[in-house]
Design a protein around this motif. Structure first.
Motif, PDB file in Angstrom:
ATOM      1  N   ASP A 153       0.739  -1.130   0.039  1.00 13.26           N
ATOM      2  CA  ASP A 153      -0.097   0.022  -0.145  1.00 13.26           C
ATOM      3  C   ASP A 153       0.912   1.168  -0.070  1.00 13.26           C
ATOM      4  N   VAL A 154       2.003   1.255   0.919  1.00 14.12           N
ATOM      5  CA  VAL A 154       2.848   2.373   0.709  1.00 14.12           C
ATOM      6  C   VAL A 154       3.546   2.727  -0.589  1.00 14.12           C
ATOM      7  N   TYR A 155       3.952   1.545  -1.230  1.00  7.81           N
ATOM      8  CA  TYR A 155       4.505   1.605  -2.488  1.00  7.81           C
ATOM      9  C   TYR A 155       3.487   1.990  -3.558  1.00  7.81           C
ATOM     10  N   ASN A 156       2.202   1.576  -3.734  1.00  6.06           N
ATOM     11  CA  ASN A 156       1.455   2.107  -4.672  1.00  6.06           C
ATOM     12  C   ASN A 156       0.918   3.371  -4.338  1.00  6.06           C
ATOM     13  N   ALA A 157       0.885   3.897  -2.912  1.00  2.00           N
ATOM     14  CA  ALA A 157       0.443   5.453  -2.706  1.00  2.00           C
ATOM     15  C   ALA A 157       1.618   6.225  -3.551  1.00  2.00           C
ATOM     16  N   MET A 158       3.001   5.808  -3.307  1.00  2.00           N
ATOM     17  CA  MET A 158       3.969   6.646  -3.906  1.00  2.00           C
ATOM     18  C   MET A 158       3.806   6.472  -5.637  1.00  2.00           C
ATOM     19  N   LEU A 159       3.620   5.240  -5.913  1.00  2.00           N
ATOM     20  CA  LEU A 159       3.676   5.002  -7.469  1.00  2.00           C
ATOM     21  C   LEU A 159       2.441   6.008  -8.072  1.00  2.00           C
ATOM     22  N   GLU A 160       1.300   6.091  -7.204  1.00  2.00           N
ATOM     23  CA  GLU A 160       0.055   6.683  -7.970  1.00  2.00           C
ATOM     24  C   GLU A 160       0.472   8.319  -7.885  1.00  2.00           C
ATOM     25  N   ASN A 161       1.173   8.601  -6.708  1.00  2.00           N
ATOM     26  CA  ASN A 161       1.729  10.197  -6.739  1.00  2.00           C
ATOM     27  C   ASN A 161       2.545  10.367  -8.182  1.00  2.00           C
ATOM     28  N   GLN A 352      13.149   7.717  -6.640  1.00  2.00           N
ATOM     29  CA  GLN A 352      12.882   7.525  -5.134  1.00  2.00           C
ATOM     30  C   GLN A 352      12.109   6.317  -5.015  1.00  2.00           C
ATOM     31  N   ILE A 353      11.162   5.972  -5.883  1.00  2.00           N
ATOM     32  CA  ILE A 353      10.420   4.717  -5.790  1.00  2.00           C
ATOM     33  C   ILE A 353      11.351   3.558  -5.504  1.00  2.00           C
ATOM     34  N   LYS A 354      12.270   3.465  -6.697  1.00  2.00           N
ATOM     35  CA  LYS A 354      12.979   2.315  -6.728  1.00  2.00           C
ATOM     36  C   LYS A 354      13.853   2.178  -5.424  1.00  2.00           C
TER      37      LYS A 354
END
Length: 374
Positions: A153-161, A352-354
């Protein structure tokens, strides 16, 4: 369940289903890049035999077995596509879906630690190829699936941003392109020849030691081969253009860039020129036109040669563009400069996501460990 070590091969199954009935066409061909995402292939797909291409559906992991150590693995969520028969395709089994969140597994693959493990396992091979058996032998420390979902969920939130920011980029690019297209329709075009002059300054006594090339993305880069003696190379001063006279990518790409960094040297396969009448034509405005796909294709059309098609400075002078007053040119340049700055920010967000992938995996594993200790 706590934390368990699993052999990945016990929970995944390979897919070799191909496009033998030619049900799917070239519009569905994708590849996997080192950023871990599906992308349209750069090569020419005309006349390619699509029968051996593998069918990929949502929920599939796809990786390039010869480039996995570079991060070339992706998880499919955007619908059906087809990939080269050289790719490996696998899915979680029904049992695997019970204990593994696929996005958590994808995050696990995106870590530099995993890439190093692939490199280690490939050590000693003349042509490293991480096949499905190698992937199956990977042992993964696996936390409870609920904990996996929490970090996903944390990853997906960053990805959606990041994706939301990227969609805004597309809108800004559309504004810039539309402005340029309106100019082309509303005013006559002029040949740029009277506004530019060729430069052929040699690197006497190797005074400049920065050797550069220009790629098809119109950026100065480190060349693949650096000449030991750059004295015969051509100097590119700040504010000057350099382009490779040899057309690339099936005559659709002219590698050209505007030098904005320190002076450098390019090989003799490049042509160097600059805008001499800056009261009538801005260099950055010209760069926008030269980098357009339409201009690049036109350059390929008028280039000539036997073994290689060459685009000369004489050809460059014949290119015609609309040249409005300087204020309008500057407005267009400002919009595009804003777009480029935002592109840089978008790339930083991707990085940053990576970079957060190993943190998320470590956090999910440590949460289980701490819970057990408590």
């Amino acid at each position: 369940m706590g934390l368990i070590n699993i052999r990945l091969g016990d929970y995944i199954e390979r897919s070799t289903i191909n496009n033998k009935d030619l049900k799917y066409g070239v519009d569905l061909i994708v590849g996997v890049n080192s950023q871990g995402v599906f992308a349209t292939p750069k090569g020419n797909t005309d006349g390619v035999d699509l029968k051996p291409y593998k069918i990929v559906e949502n929920g599939a992991f796809v990786y390039n077995p010869t480039r996995l150590e570079l991060g070339s693995i992706a998880y499919r969520t955007e619908g059906l596509c087809i990939v080269s028969h050289l790719y490996m395709v696998f899915y979680l089994t029904d049992e695997g879906k019970k204990i593994i969140d696929p996005m958590w597994l994808y995050i696990y693959f995106r870590r530099s630690e995993f890439c190093r493990e692939v490199t280690f396992r490939n050590f000693g091979s003349q042509r490293p190829e991480f096949n499905f058996n190698d992937m199956s032998d990977i042992v993964i420390p696996l936390p409870d699936i609920e904990i996996q979902k929490k970090y996903v969920d944390v990853y997906n939130a960053m990805l959606e941003n990041q994706k939301s920011y990227e969609r805004g980029l597309d809108d800004l690019k559309l504004v810039c392109d539309a402005y340029i297209e309106d100019l082309r329709r509303q005013m006559p075009c002029e040949a740029i020849g009277p506004y530019i002059e060729e430069r052929n300054e040699k690197n006497i006594d190797n005074a400049i030691d920065l050797f550069q090339g220009v790629n098809v993305d119109h950026v100065f880069t480190e060349p693949k081969r650096v000449a030991e003696d750059s004295e015969n190379g051509s100097v590119v001063r700040t504010g000057q253009f350099a382009f490779n006279k040899v057309m690339k990518a099936h005559n659709t790409k002219l590698p050209i860039a505007l030098r904005e960094g320190p002076d450098c040297v390019v090989s003799n396969s490049y042509q160097v020129f600059e805008v001499t009448n800056t009261s009538k034509l801005l260099s950055k405005y010209l760069l926008l036109w030269l980098n357009r796909d339409e201009t690049q294709r036109y350059a390929g059309f008028i280039s000539f040669g036997t073994t290689r098609d060459i685009f000369t400075f004489k050809d460059m002078k014949e290119i015609s563009i609309p040249i409005p007053e300087i204020k309008i040119q500057q407005c267009i340049v400002d919009i595009f400069s804003c777009y480029q700055a935002r592109c840089d920010i978008n790339e930083q967000l991707k990085a940053q996501i990576k970079d957060v992938c190993p943190i998320l995996i470590k956090g999910s594993i440590e949460e289980v460990t701490k819970a057990k200790e408590a």
